[in-house]
Motif scaffolding. Structure first.
Motif, PDB file in Angstrom:
ATOM      1  N   ALA A  48     -24.767  40.350 -38.498  1.00 54.37           N
ATOM      2  CA  ALA A  48     -23.529  41.089 -38.228  1.00 54.37           C
ATOM      3  C   ALA A  48     -23.458  41.410 -36.741  1.00 54.37           C
ATOM      4  O   ALA A  48     -24.459  41.821 -36.138  1.00 54.37           O
ATOM      5  CB  ALA A  48     -23.487  42.385 -39.040  1.00 54.37           C
ATOM      6  N   LEU A  49     -22.294  41.193 -36.154  1.00 55.90           N
ATOM      7  CA  LEU A  49     -22.089  41.543 -34.749  1.00 55.90           C
ATOM      8  C   LEU A  49     -22.004  43.064 -34.622  1.00 55.90           C
ATOM      9  O   LEU A  49     -21.346  43.718 -35.427  1.00 55.90           O
ATOM     10  CB  LEU A  49     -20.793  40.920 -34.233  1.00 55.90           C
ATOM     11  N   THR A  50     -22.669  43.617 -33.598  1.00 54.64           N
ATOM     12  CA  THR A  50     -22.566  45.057 -33.350  1.00 54.64           C
ATOM     13  C   THR A  50     -21.767  45.362 -32.088  1.00 54.64           C
ATOM     14  O   THR A  50     -21.521  46.522 -31.793  1.00 54.64           O
ATOM     15  CB  THR A  50     -23.963  45.708 -33.279  1.00 54.64           C
ATOM     16  N   SER A  51     -21.394  44.330 -31.362  1.00 56.60           N
ATOM     17  CA  SER A  51     -20.456  44.443 -30.240  1.00 56.60           C
ATOM     18  C   SER A  51     -19.836  43.059 -30.046  1.00 56.60           C
ATOM     19  O   SER A  51     -20.351  42.064 -30.558  1.00 56.60           O
ATOM     20  CB  SER A  51     -21.132  44.947 -28.966  1.00 56.60           C
ATOM     21  N   LEU A  91     -16.431  33.292 -35.939  1.00 59.13           N
ATOM     22  CA  LEU A  91     -17.839  33.417 -35.561  1.00 59.13           C
ATOM     23  C   LEU A  91     -18.517  34.493 -36.400  1.00 59.13           C
ATOM     24  O   LEU A  91     -19.614  34.269 -36.935  1.00 59.13           O
ATOM     25  CB  LEU A  91     -17.964  33.739 -34.071  1.00 59.13           C
ATOM     26  N   ALA A  92     -17.890  35.650 -36.542  1.00 63.92           N
ATOM     27  CA  ALA A  92     -18.473  36.735 -37.338  1.00 63.92           C
ATOM     28  C   ALA A  92     -18.679  36.288 -38.789  1.00 63.92           C
ATOM     29  O   ALA A  92     -19.729  36.546 -39.392  1.00 63.92           O
ATOM     30  CB  ALA A  92     -17.580  37.971 -37.278  1.00 63.92           C
ATOM     31  N   PHE A 100     -26.479  42.498 -32.243  1.00 60.88           N
ATOM     32  CA  PHE A 100     -26.288  42.112 -33.640  1.00 60.88           C
ATOM     33  C   PHE A 100     -27.289  42.858 -34.505  1.00 60.88           C
ATOM     34  O   PHE A 100     -28.229  43.495 -34.000  1.00 60.88           O
ATOM     35  CB  PHE A 100     -26.484  40.595 -33.805  1.00 60.88           C
ATOM     36  N   SER A 101     -27.110  42.734 -35.810  1.00 56.40           N
ATOM     37  CA  SER A 101     -28.102  43.237 -36.755  1.00 56.40           C
ATOM     38  C   SER A 101     -28.276  42.207 -37.860  1.00 56.40           C
ATOM     39  O   SER A 101     -27.371  41.432 -38.165  1.00 56.40           O
ATOM     40  CB  SER A 101     -27.680  44.587 -37.348  1.00 56.40           C
TER      41      SER A 101
END
Length: 165
Positions: A87-90, A76-77, A117-118
């Motif tokens: 980008a996932l942030t958590s 997924l990432a 996310f960002s």
């Protein structure tokens, strides 16, 4: 107590070898594909990220296949980065698993909700992604796929998840 290495191999080695051979047989005989899709939800604007591929019609959630040696979360990432510069942030939340019978008799999809996310820059069109962007939930683009609409209804409309993609 002494153990006979040859006897141990006969008892466990052949069983392990047999198990690996059966696994190989089933992989070749009945291969299963596994994919991931993510509903990227910008809570501040109540919008979601959708993509339009160059090779299939409709707007859909980003995602793709899980590669050998990859976890669902890793796939997924990777797919979010490739398809949306996201980008996932958590850690994402696994919402449901679905059988994608339209793709094949052996295709399954893990569906995730991403709210942390960002995205440093918008995704530019390329050979795979024709268009992408965030869309308010009440103004989704024309041509949003039925499966995408079902997943949105399951997350935001309190509908029960379907076992089918």
């Amino acid at each position: 107590m002494e153990t006979d290495p040859e006897k141990t191999f006969r008892q466990t080695g052949w069983a392990g070898l047999r198990a690996r051979l059966f696994h190989l047989y089933f992989v070749l005989r009945r291969p299963m594909t596994l994919g991931v899709r993510g509903l990227v939800h910008d809570t501040a604007s109540n919008s979601i990220f959708l993509i339009r591929h160059t090779y299939v019609p409709g707007w859909q959630l980003p995602g793709g296949g899980v590669e050998a040696g990859e976890t669902l979360a890793e796939a997924l990432a990777r797919e979010l980065a490739e398809e949306g510069n996201i980008a996932l942030t958590s850690p994402p939340a696994l919402k449901s698993m679905h059988f994608n019978r339209r793709a094949s008799r052996r295709d399954h999809v893990g569906f995730y909700l991403i709210e942390h996310f960002s995205q440093t820059t918008p995704k530019l069109p390329d050979h795979e992604i024709a268009e992408s962007g965030f869309f308010p939930l009440d103004r989704l683009p024309e041509g949003t796929t039925p499966a995408t609409l079902r997943r949105i209804a399951e997350v935001f409309g309190c509908e029960q998840p379907s076992p089918y993609w």
